[in-house]
Write a protein that holds these residues in place. Structure first.
Motif, PDB file in Angstrom:
ATOM      1  N   PRO A 158       0.631  10.252  -7.674  1.00  0.00           N
ATOM      2  CA  PRO A 158       0.214  10.680  -6.335  1.00  0.00           C
ATOM      3  C   PRO A 158       0.415   9.578  -5.310  1.00  0.00           C
ATOM      4  CG  PRO A 158      -1.690  10.022  -7.606  1.00  0.00           C
ATOM      5  CD  PRO A 158      -0.515   9.897  -8.530  1.00  0.00           C
ATOM      6  N   VAL A 159       0.138   9.913  -4.051  1.00  0.00           N
ATOM      7  CA  VAL A 159       0.389   9.015  -2.921  1.00  0.00           C
ATOM      8  C   VAL A 159      -0.898   8.762  -2.157  1.00  0.00           C
ATOM      9  CG1 VAL A 159       1.607   8.788  -0.709  1.00  0.00           C
ATOM     10  CG2 VAL A 159       2.772   9.806  -2.684  1.00  0.00           C
ATOM     11  N   MET A 160      -1.103   7.504  -1.773  1.00  0.00           N
ATOM     12  CA  MET A 160      -2.141   7.130  -0.811  1.00  0.00           C
ATOM     13  C   MET A 160      -1.451   6.604   0.439  1.00  0.00           C
ATOM     14  SD  MET A 160      -5.009   4.032  -0.957  1.00  0.00           S
ATOM     15  CE  MET A 160      -5.917   4.687  -2.354  1.00  0.00           C
ATOM     16  N   VAL A 161      -1.936   7.026   1.608  1.00  0.00           N
ATOM     17  CA  VAL A 161      -1.384   6.513   2.859  1.00  0.00           C
ATOM     18  C   VAL A 161      -2.512   5.940   3.710  1.00  0.00           C
ATOM     19  CG1 VAL A 161      -0.041   6.988   4.928  1.00  0.00           C
ATOM     20  CG2 VAL A 161       0.456   8.232   2.827  1.00  0.00           C
ATOM     21  N   HIS A 162      -2.373   4.673   4.068  1.00  0.00           N
ATOM     22  CA  HIS A 162      -3.290   4.032   5.010  1.00  0.00           C
ATOM     23  C   HIS A 162      -2.971   4.535   6.415  1.00  0.00           C
ATOM     24  CE1 HIS A 162      -5.289   0.604   7.136  1.00  0.00           C
ATOM     25  NE2 HIS A 162      -4.325   0.869   8.008  1.00  0.00           N
TER      26      HIS A 162
END
Length: 313
Positions: free
Chosen positions: A173-177
């Motif tokens: 999965p992806v985390m975006v700040h």
């Protein structure tokens, strides 16, 4: 399965989870607040476990003082399950001349971090892979990007493209700040163009803009909402975050909510001589949230939601 620093584990046995923390982090934006002591960071991790959180995401990406071998040792010593990110942060964390700004192999680099293992020390050539207590490679289980305030710079666009390609190829999965939850829909559109749907993305720091209407719109398109601004009372009181969360739960968006602390500073970790400590979330905030929305909703935010997002697809 969920990819932790000690290997892949069944999603059913993961959590309760703090979706966003840092055990190691060094950035020119945070001079004097370096997290670089394995013993102190281990003490903070143990405090989290003692307070009832048994899993977390180590959200420090490439080039910012990450120490995956030490994270694996801390995980083994404390029993804290840890998913480590790869990827890169927003542009300001990398000063002019930093080697990552000019790297032309971001997708290959991030993908190798997931499939082969994180480098023992970040460098242009990657170098040897970090190994855990059993000698196995420490691999990333999530990929991270960051953008500025209503700005996605050319560097950040390249990172987002590489993050999307890595996630689509590996199933992480992806985390975006996000800065104050700006450019959220634009980020989701860019990732979707790389084959990453919104339900594989968590948008970090949505509570830096306490707008439950905006949050409901983001949840409606499938994105996970990362609430991690607790104890930042100069920016917003915990009561305002609780109000936002209660409105989202009432509207039926509990399945899209993740909770974290993002304490992230030497001056805020008790083991480094600061306050309030990594366990502020479970000790101080969660009891108040439970009184507002009930144990079932909080359990969903801590167990089901992070496990669903972090499961390899």
């Amino acid at each position: 399965m969920i990819r932790t620093v000690l290997g892949d584990v069944p999603a059913a046995g993961f959590g309760p989870a703090d979706y966003h923390e840092h055990l190691f982090q060094v950035s020119p934006l945070l001079t004097g607040d370096e997290l670089d002591d394995e013993t102190a960071s281990g003490e903070e991790a143990l405090s989290l476990v003692t307070a009832g959180i048994s899993a977390m995401v180590e959200a420090t990406p490439t080039g910012l003082g990450r120490n995956p071998a030490a994270v694996a040792r801390i995980s083994r010593a404390t029993g804290l399950q840890v998913v480590h990110v790869t990827g890169a942060h927003r542009e300001e964390h990398y000063p002019a001349g930093h080697w990552l700004r000019d790297a032309d192999d971001l997708t290959a680099r991030f993908t190798a971090d997931v499939t082969e293992g994180l480098p023992a020390e970040d460098s242009p050539a990657r170098g040897p892979v970090a190994t855990g207590p059993d000698g196995e490679p420490v691999r990333a289980g999530m990929v991270k990007a960051g953008v500025g305030y209503w700005r996605i710079s050319p560097f950040e666009q390249r990172v987002l493209a590489a993050v999307g390609e890595t996630a689509a190829a590996t199933g992480v999965p992806v985390m975006v700040h996000l800065e104050y939850c700006s450019a959220a829909f634009e980020v989701l559109e860019l990732l979707a163009a790389q084959g990453v749907p919104a339900h594989r993305v968590v948008l970090a720091h949505v509570d830096r803009n306490l707008d439950p209407g905006l949050h409901a719109e983001l949840a409606a398109v499938g994105a996970y909402l990362g609430f991690d601004g607790m104890a930042r009372h100069r920016e917003a009181p915990d009561s305002a975050i609780l109000d936002d969360l209660e409105q989202l739960v009432t509207a039926g968006h509990t399945p899209r909510i993740l909770l974290g602390g993002d304490v992230a500073r030497r001056g805020r970790y008790r083991a480094y001589g600061g306050l309030p400590g990594l366990d502020y979330l479970p000790r101080r905030f969660l009891p108040r949230l439970t009184r507002r929305v009930g144990e079932d909703a909080v359990g969903e935010m801590l167990r089901h939601n992070p496990a669903r997002l972090l499961t390899l697809s």
